[in-house]
Scaffold this motif. Structure first.
Motif, mmCIF file in Angstrom:
data_model
loop_
_atom_site.group_PDB
_atom_site.id
_atom_site.type_symbol
_atom_site.label_atom_id
_atom_site.label_comp_id
_atom_site.label_asym_id
_atom_site.label_seq_id
_atom_site.Cartn_x
_atom_site.Cartn_y
_atom_site.Cartn_z
ATOM 1 N N CYS A 204 -11.095 -82.729 -67.510
ATOM 2 C CA CYS A 204 -11.555 -81.618 -66.985
ATOM 3 C C CYS A 204 -11.941 -81.499 -65.577
ATOM 4 O O CYS A 204 -11.338 -80.819 -64.685
ATOM 5 C CB CYS A 204 -12.917 -81.051 -67.558
ATOM 6 N N ARG A 205 -12.378 -82.525 -64.949
ATOM 7 C CA ARG A 205 -12.878 -82.919 -63.719
ATOM 8 C C ARG A 205 -11.488 -82.985 -62.708
ATOM 9 O O ARG A 205 -11.625 -82.342 -61.735
ATOM 10 C CB ARG A 205 -13.821 -84.150 -63.532
ATOM 11 N N ARG A 206 -10.522 -83.674 -63.193
ATOM 12 C CA ARG A 206 -9.527 -83.784 -62.570
ATOM 13 C C ARG A 206 -8.655 -82.584 -62.260
ATOM 14 O O ARG A 206 -7.973 -82.462 -61.399
ATOM 15 C CB ARG A 206 -8.533 -84.876 -63.404
ATOM 16 N N ASN B 264 -10.097 -79.374 -62.236
ATOM 17 C CA ASN B 264 -11.170 -78.531 -61.814
ATOM 18 C C ASN B 264 -11.377 -77.605 -62.913
ATOM 19 O O ASN B 264 -11.511 -76.251 -62.665
ATOM 20 C CB ASN B 264 -10.667 -77.876 -60.685
ATOM 21 N N SER C 92 -13.719 -85.357 -70.742
ATOM 22 C CA SER C 92 -14.303 -84.883 -69.542
ATOM 23 C C SER C 92 -13.738 -85.298 -68.341
ATOM 24 O O SER C 92 -13.940 -84.461 -67.392
ATOM 25 C CB SER C 92 -15.865 -85.420 -69.863
#
Length: 284
Positions: free
Chosen positions: A37-39, A41, A34
């Motif tokens: 994913c944020r890293r 985008n 997760s």
């Protein structure tokens, strides 16, 4: 994350890192990927999987593999393997390598460097016996991120408290703010190289002592056997391999066999030694 996404990630990680994930590891995959994913985008893990399906090797692919890699380590971890180095392997090496005065040590899955630096401290303690010797310690790991930390040689107070005797901390480290930096002398004894154990490693050359601890436990049996057989080929005919306490060669390969005198220590099997093109000095 759908079942299809999870199945893809399990297969993807096994092919690229050897990591064998059971169905019960779904939560682990979700929790570790997760942040990736944020890293990058990406809104969801399904988006991440879709991107992996389309992409070639790149930053995202490396980030996914490194996020799933366990990098638990500390100085003189499990102590016994380091006692064996000090009390058995180093004296053997001094006796067997007196003519060449050269010793090569490989710390596979070196993580953030505590294992190879622990070995360097023990070599330093034997400096009087090793005067004029060429000692090379090579640390390798799949993760370029942890290798960068290892090269930096900078550790938190918590990290130096884990397994490192205070006398060695004072002797080999300098406090930098709230962190501790290893001495340039010890840092210079270790070189670090990125390496995936699933890929060929003949280019590293031959080693007298190999530490490959607590990494095979994440592989399935065929992968363990393959890695062990290739380690045996990289080992000097009279060399030694140390595995983790929960790891063994038994039932996997005959290229390495247990040392008859010391638990956790392995040497080349008789068949493998007979097939070697050249035998080095006996007794190590």
């Amino acid at each position: 994350m759908t079942e299809a996404d999870f199945a893809f990630l399990r297969d993807y990680l096994k092919k690229r890192s050897g990591l064998a994930l059971g169905p019960e590891k779904r939560y682990l995959v979700e929790s570790r990927l997760s942040p990736v994913c944020r890293r990058f985008n990406l809104a969801t893990l399904s988006d991440l999987v879709g991107t992996l399906r389309l992409s070639r090797e790149g930053p995202l692919e490396r980030a996914v593999v490194e996020a799933m890699t366990t990098n638990e380590t500390f100085f003189f971890r499990d102590r016994v393997p380091f006692d064996l180095f000090r009390d058995v392997l180093l004296p053997r090496a001094i006796a067997a390598r007196g003519a060449t005065r050269r010793l090569r040590i490989w710390s596979a899955a070196a993580s953030t460097g505590q294992e190879p630096y622990s070995l360097a401290m023990l070599v330093h303690e034997a400096a009087a016996q090793l005067a004029g010797w060429q000692i090379e310690i090579v640390g390798t790991d799949l993760s370029t991120e942890v290798l960068e930390k290892a090269r930096l040689g900078l550790y938190s107070h918590f990290e130096v408290q884990r397994g490192l005797p205070v006398q060695l901390l004072v002797k080999h480290f300098t406090q930098v703010g709230e962190q501790w930096r290893i001495s340039p002398k010890l840092a210079g004894m270790v070189s670090y190289r990125p390496l995936n154990l699933l890929q060929p490693f003949e280019h590293l050359g031959q080693f007298d002592i190999v530490y490959c601890r607590n990494v095979l436990i994440y592989f399935d049996a065929p992968t363990k056997a393959d890695v062990l057989e290739r380690i045996a080929k990289a080992l000097a005919p009279d060399g030694a391999v140390l595995l983790g306490a929960a790891e063994t060669v038994i039932g996997l390969t005959e290229a390495l066999v247990p040392d008859g005198q010391h638990r956790g220590l392995y040497r080349q099997g008789a068949t493998h030694r007979a097939a070697a093109p050249q035998r080095l000095a006996a007794g190590f």
